[in-house]
Design a protein around this motif. Structure first.
Motif, PDB file in Angstrom:
ATOM      1  N   LYS A  38     -21.698  58.180  71.982  1.00  0.00           N
ATOM      2  CA  LYS A  38     -21.918  56.897  72.044  1.00  0.00           C
ATOM      3  C   LYS A  38     -22.058  56.153  70.505  1.00  0.00           C
ATOM      4  O   LYS A  38     -21.677  55.159  70.137  1.00  0.00           O
ATOM      5  N   GLU A  39     -22.797  57.132  69.651  1.00  0.00           N
ATOM      6  CA  GLU A  39     -23.212  56.569  68.290  1.00  0.00           C
ATOM      7  C   GLU A  39     -21.860  56.683  67.409  1.00  0.00           C
ATOM      8  O   GLU A  39     -21.736  55.702  66.641  1.00  0.00           O
ATOM      9  N   ILE A  40     -21.117  57.517  67.856  1.00  0.00           N
ATOM     10  CA  ILE A  40     -19.808  57.564  66.996  1.00  0.00           C
ATOM     11  C   ILE A  40     -18.814  56.387  67.324  1.00  0.00           C
ATOM     12  O   ILE A  40     -18.341  55.664  66.439  1.00  0.00           O
ATOM     13  N   LEU A  41     -18.761  55.872  68.683  1.00  0.00           N
ATOM     14  CA  LEU A  41     -18.315  54.920  69.027  1.00  0.00           C
ATOM     15  C   LEU A  41     -18.583  53.493  68.384  1.00  0.00           C
ATOM     16  O   LEU A  41     -17.932  52.623  67.952  1.00  0.00           O
ATOM     17  N   SER A  42     -20.241  53.472  68.132  1.00  0.00           N
ATOM     18  CA  SER A  42     -20.709  52.307  67.691  1.00  0.00           C
ATOM     19  C   SER A  42     -20.365  52.393  66.142  1.00  0.00           C
ATOM     20  O   SER A  42     -20.040  51.097  65.427  1.00  0.00           O
ATOM     21  N   LEU A  43     -20.491  53.557  65.448  1.00  0.00           N
ATOM     22  CA  LEU A  43     -20.152  53.652  64.135  1.00  0.00           C
ATOM     23  C   LEU A  43     -18.429  53.117  63.835  1.00  0.00           C
ATOM     24  O   LEU A  43     -18.501  52.219  62.982  1.00  0.00           O
ATOM     25  N   ALA A  44     -17.695  53.572  64.539  1.00  0.00           N
ATOM     26  CA  ALA A  44     -16.368  53.386  64.711  1.00  0.00           C
ATOM     27  C   ALA A  44     -16.237  51.754  64.813  1.00  0.00           C
ATOM     28  O   ALA A  44     -15.104  51.093  64.057  1.00  0.00           O
TER      29      ALA A  44
ATOM     30  N   ILE B 117     -12.601  50.462  63.151  1.00  0.00           N
ATOM     31  CA  ILE B 117     -11.834  51.591  63.471  1.00  0.00           C
ATOM     32  C   ILE B 117     -11.210  51.375  64.955  1.00  0.00           C
ATOM     33  O   ILE B 117      -9.975  51.382  65.049  1.00  0.00           O
ATOM     34  N   ILE B 118     -12.202  50.952  65.690  1.00  0.00           N
ATOM     35  CA  ILE B 118     -11.913  50.443  67.082  1.00  0.00           C
ATOM     36  C   ILE B 118     -12.260  48.954  67.153  1.00  0.00           C
ATOM     37  O   ILE B 118     -13.312  48.455  66.531  1.00  0.00           O
ATOM     38  N   LYS B 119     -11.353  48.256  68.022  1.00  0.00           N
ATOM     39  CA  LYS B 119     -11.753  46.798  67.890  1.00  0.00           C
ATOM     40  C   LYS B 119     -12.696  46.275  68.956  1.00  0.00           C
ATOM     41  O   LYS B 119     -13.556  45.649  69.184  1.00  0.00           O
ATOM     42  N   ASP B 120     -12.527  47.026  70.364  1.00  0.00           N
ATOM     43  CA  ASP B 120     -13.519  46.540  71.471  1.00  0.00           C
ATOM     44  C   ASP B 120     -14.336  47.550  71.772  1.00  0.00           C
ATOM     45  O   ASP B 120     -13.984  48.528  72.601  1.00  0.00           O
TER      46      ASP B 120
ATOM     47  N   TYR C  12      -5.585  51.458  74.159  1.00  0.00           N
ATOM     48  CA  TYR C  12      -6.494  51.472  73.162  1.00  0.00           C
ATOM     49  C   TYR C  12      -6.453  52.753  72.557  1.00  0.00           C
ATOM     50  O   TYR C  12      -6.651  52.978  71.318  1.00  0.00           O
ATOM     51  N   MET C  13      -5.887  53.834  73.107  1.00  0.00           N
ATOM     52  CA  MET C  13      -5.571  55.142  72.433  1.00  0.00           C
ATOM     53  C   MET C  13      -4.500  54.876  71.528  1.00  0.00           C
ATOM     54  O   MET C  13      -4.660  55.341  70.406  1.00  0.00           O
ATOM     55  N   LYS C  14      -3.465  54.296  71.877  1.00  0.00           N
ATOM     56  CA  LYS C  14      -2.319  53.945  71.121  1.00  0.00           C
ATOM     57  C   LYS C  14      -2.768  53.341  69.928  1.00  0.00           C
ATOM     58  O   LYS C  14      -2.474  53.462  68.799  1.00  0.00           O
ATOM     59  N   GLU C  15      -3.506  52.317  69.961  1.00  0.00           N
ATOM     60  CA  GLU C  15      -4.155  51.459  68.936  1.00  0.00           C
ATOM     61  C   GLU C  15      -4.811  52.289  67.901  1.00  0.00           C
ATOM     62  O   GLU C  15      -4.748  52.174  66.652  1.00  0.00           O
ATOM     63  N   LEU C  16      -5.717  53.430  68.380  1.00  0.00           N
ATOM     64  CA  LEU C  16      -6.573  54.142  67.812  1.00  0.00           C
ATOM     65  C   LEU C  16      -5.543  55.025  66.754  1.00  0.00           C
ATOM     66  O   LEU C  16      -5.698  55.220  65.612  1.00  0.00           O
ATOM     67  N   ILE C  17      -4.387  55.638  67.490  1.00  0.00           N
ATOM     68  CA  ILE C  17      -3.377  56.352  66.852  1.00  0.00           C
ATOM     69  C   ILE C  17      -2.841  55.638  65.895  1.00  0.00           C
ATOM     70  O   ILE C  17      -2.564  56.111  64.516  1.00  0.00           O
ATOM     71  N   ASP C  18      -2.474  54.336  66.170  1.00  0.00           N
ATOM     72  CA  ASP C  18      -1.675  53.743  64.888  1.00  0.00           C
ATOM     73  C   ASP C  18      -2.655  53.232  63.769  1.00  0.00           C
ATOM     74  O   ASP C  18      -2.238  53.166  62.530  1.00  0.00           O
TER      75      ASP C  18
END
Length: 178
Positions: free
Chosen positions: A65-71, A76-79, A116-122
């Motif tokens: 959860k903390e990593i997702l918030s930081l990202a 790094i992630i949009k949504d 969303y995984m594809k977005e992260l890979i890109d």
């Protein structure tokens, strides 16, 4: 970054092996399990990237959860809300005992989460240089010895590793008949 290469490989495997719209018990179980593993690789790739490449100390020991918030804060992630939903679904998956609930999860994976995984890979393709993952090798001699002795491969590998004082990985890849 090995973690990123593993993440890409896991994503490609799901995309290649998934039969979209097939909600048979076998496919639902396989895809949801594979996606849970993919999610693990995704957040751990983010964690490693933020710690090693961006020098973010908070990423060193952060929870998913903390990593997702930081990202999310780093762009790094949009949504972030969707990623938190993925985390919740991944956590809940271990407790899904009804096929109908698992079918909904598989549908969400196909229709939303893989995008969303594809977005992260890109994103990572632009910031992390490619590394080739070495294909796993297994000693043919070890496989044959396992069959001849009727001993499970893992058991034989552990025994040989202890006997030779080397790693199990080394035995699996390099063991030769005496």
């Amino acid at each position: 970054m090995k973690k990123f290469e593993q993440f890409k490989s896991a994503y490609e495997s799901i995309v290649r092996n998934n039969k979209i719209g097939d909600f048979s018990e076998v496919y639902v179980s396989a895809i949801t399990s594979d996606f849970d593993r993919l999610f693990e690789l995704a957040w751990k790739t983010m964690k490693e990237y933020m710690y090693k490449n961006l020098g973010m100390q908070a990423a060193k020991t952060g929870s998913p959860k903390e990593i997702l918030s930081l990202a999310h804060n780093q762009g790094i992630i949009k949504d972030g809300a969707v990623w938190l939903e993925m985390l919740q679904n991944r956590n809940d998956d271990a407790h899904i005992y009804r096929l109908s609930v698992a079918v909904i999860y598989k549908s969400k994976i196909e229709e939303v989460y893989l995008g969303y995984m594809k977005e992260l890979i890109d994103y990572f393709k632009d910031v992390i240089p490619d590394e080739q993952i070495q294909a796993a090798k297994v000693s043919e001699d070890l496989l044959e010895e396992s069959k001849i002795k009727g001993v499970p491969l893992w058991e034989l590998a552990v025994k040989e590793a202890k006997k030779q004082d080397v790693s199990v990985d080394y035995i699996v890849e390099h063991w030769k008949k005496p």
